[in-house]
Scaffold this motif. Structure first.
Motif, PDB file in Angstrom:
ATOM      1  N   THR A  14       0.398  -1.296   0.171  1.00 52.61           N
ATOM      2  CA  THR A  14      -0.072  -0.299   0.141  1.00 52.61           C
ATOM      3  C   THR A  14       0.435   1.609   0.514  1.00 52.61           C
ATOM      4  O   THR A  14       2.053   1.145  -0.203  1.00 52.61           O
ATOM      5  N   CYS A 105       2.155  -1.198   5.571  1.00 54.98           N
ATOM      6  CA  CYS A 105       0.155  -0.620   5.472  1.00 54.98           C
ATOM      7  C   CYS A 105       0.566   0.741   6.143  1.00 54.98           C
ATOM      8  O   CYS A 105       0.927   1.422   7.003  1.00 54.98           O
ATOM      9  N   THR A 109      -4.816   2.492   4.904  1.00 54.26           N
ATOM     10  CA  THR A 109      -5.605   0.823   4.786  1.00 54.26           C
ATOM     11  C   THR A 109      -5.230   0.186   6.314  1.00 54.26           C
ATOM     12  O   THR A 109      -6.490  -0.531   6.729  1.00 54.26           O
ATOM     13  N   ALA A 112      -8.715   1.209   7.704  1.00 56.77           N
ATOM     14  CA  ALA A 112      -9.956   0.016   6.360  1.00 56.77           C
ATOM     15  C   ALA A 112     -10.720  -1.186   7.110  1.00 56.77           C
ATOM     16  O   ALA A 112     -11.219  -1.575   7.634  1.00 56.77           O
ATOM     17  N   VAL A 113      -9.168  -1.787   7.205  1.00 50.37           N
ATOM     18  CA  VAL A 113      -9.284  -3.258   7.771  1.00 50.37           C
ATOM     19  C   VAL A 113      -9.291  -3.358   9.193  1.00 50.37           C
ATOM     20  O   VAL A 113     -10.500  -4.204   9.555  1.00 50.37           O
ATOM     21  N   SER A 116     -12.988  -3.075   9.058  1.00 52.52           N
ATOM     22  CA  SER A 116     -13.865  -4.336   8.201  1.00 52.52           C
ATOM     23  C   SER A 116     -14.454  -3.787   7.002  1.00 52.52           C
ATOM     24  O   SER A 116     -15.519  -3.813   6.196  1.00 52.52           O
ATOM     25  N   HIS A 117     -14.159  -2.558   6.007  1.00 55.30           N
ATOM     26  CA  HIS A 117     -14.862  -1.696   5.137  1.00 55.30           C
ATOM     27  C   HIS A 117     -14.735  -2.463   4.041  1.00 55.30           C
ATOM     28  O   HIS A 117     -16.116  -2.386   2.706  1.00 55.30           O
ATOM     29  N   SER A 118     -13.513  -3.353   3.825  1.00 55.10           N
ATOM     30  CA  SER A 118     -13.011  -4.069   2.200  1.00 55.10           C
ATOM     31  C   SER A 118     -14.030  -3.247   1.214  1.00 55.10           C
ATOM     32  O   SER A 118     -14.720  -3.514   0.185  1.00 55.10           O
ATOM     33  N   GLU A 123      -8.765  -4.772   0.666  1.00 51.36           N
ATOM     34  CA  GLU A 123      -9.148  -4.536   2.873  1.00 51.36           C
ATOM     35  C   GLU A 123     -10.283  -5.815   2.243  1.00 51.36           C
ATOM     36  O   GLU A 123      -9.942  -6.149   3.131  1.00 51.36           O
ATOM     37  N   ARG A 124     -10.356  -6.246   1.575  1.00 55.41           N
ATOM     38  CA  ARG A 124     -11.628  -7.771   1.723  1.00 55.41           C
ATOM     39  C   ARG A 124     -10.711  -8.525   2.030  1.00 55.41           C
ATOM     40  O   ARG A 124     -10.995  -9.243   2.356  1.00 55.41           O
ATOM     41  N   ASP A 127     -10.038  -8.604   5.503  1.00 56.41           N
ATOM     42  CA  ASP A 127     -11.201  -9.057   6.448  1.00 56.41           C
ATOM     43  C   ASP A 127     -11.699 -11.130   5.907  1.00 56.41           C
ATOM     44  O   ASP A 127     -11.790 -11.348   6.949  1.00 56.41           O
TER      45      ASP A 127
END
Length: 207
Positions: A14, A105, A109, A112-113, A116-118, A123-124, A127
């Motif tokens: 990232t 990282c 990011t 977001a992680v 749990s934004h994904s 990010e997904r 998760d």
């Protein structure tokens, strides 16, 4: 022989400073013949050019070709995904690898992680690893750290992630930047259970 996908390692790069850590990690995993899935964010590509004069294209297949050439990789052991590729196995708990490293990282990011934004595949993917009780290693690179940064790290640690800051040691008397990079990459490989000879361990001859 290529190992099953769930035995592979996902490496996400990232937009934090320290792109060289992620690139070195990919090269070391490849040398150990570990199937590696690579994700690089738009900000990560920008930092790669700024720090390493490494101009990465947008298309996943072109990134794969460039990384294979510049890092002398075994191409068949590396798979690069677009950050919006929702058909990737990384997006599903039924097929995603059980090990993922976000290196470096960014704080964006990280947040977001932790939330749990994904919003993208990086990010997904993180998760998914957490929800499937896999191994997520986060390598943050920021200074100083705000209370919000620290809270996000604490939440991720409580969720099962390993927080491994890009803070190299000096007891092994590094003489160049590569040795500083290898100290952190060696710690990551240790946590992944991957053999290496990148740096001397505390108490060994020469420390």
């Amino acid at each position: 022989m290529t190992r099953p996908i769930r035995d592979a390692v996902t490496v996400a790069i990232t937009g934090a400073s320290g792109i060289a850590y992620g690139l070195r990690l990919i090269k070391c995993l490849n040398a150990q013949e570990i199937q590696t899935h690579v994700l690089i964010s738009k900000a990560g590509r920008a930092v790669a050019e700024l720090e390493n004069n490494f101009r990465l294209p947008e298309q996943a297949d072109k990134i794969h070709a460039l990384l294979s050439q510049e890092l002398s990789l075994h191409p068949k052991l590396v798979r690069v995904y677009d950050s919006e590729d929702w058909n990737s196995p990384l997006a599903s708990g039924s097929s995603a690898p059980q090990r993922m490293v976000i290196c470096p990282c960014s704080m964006g990011t990280l947040a977001a992680v932790a939330g749990s934004h994904s919003n993208n595949l990086i990010e997904r993917g993180a998760d998914v690893v957490l929800k499937e009780r896999g191994q997520l290693i986060v390598v943050p690179r920021e200074a100083p750290l705000s209370s919000m940064h620290l809270e996000h790290m604490l939440n991720l640690s409580r969720a099962g992630a390993t927080i491994l800051p890009a803070s190299p040691a000096f007891y092994h008397h590094p003489s160049n930047i590569t040795e500083l990079l290898d100290y952190i990459v060696a710690r990551i490989l240790d946590h992944l259970g991957v053999e290496h000879d990148l740096s001397e361990r505390w108490g060994s001859t020469g420390t």
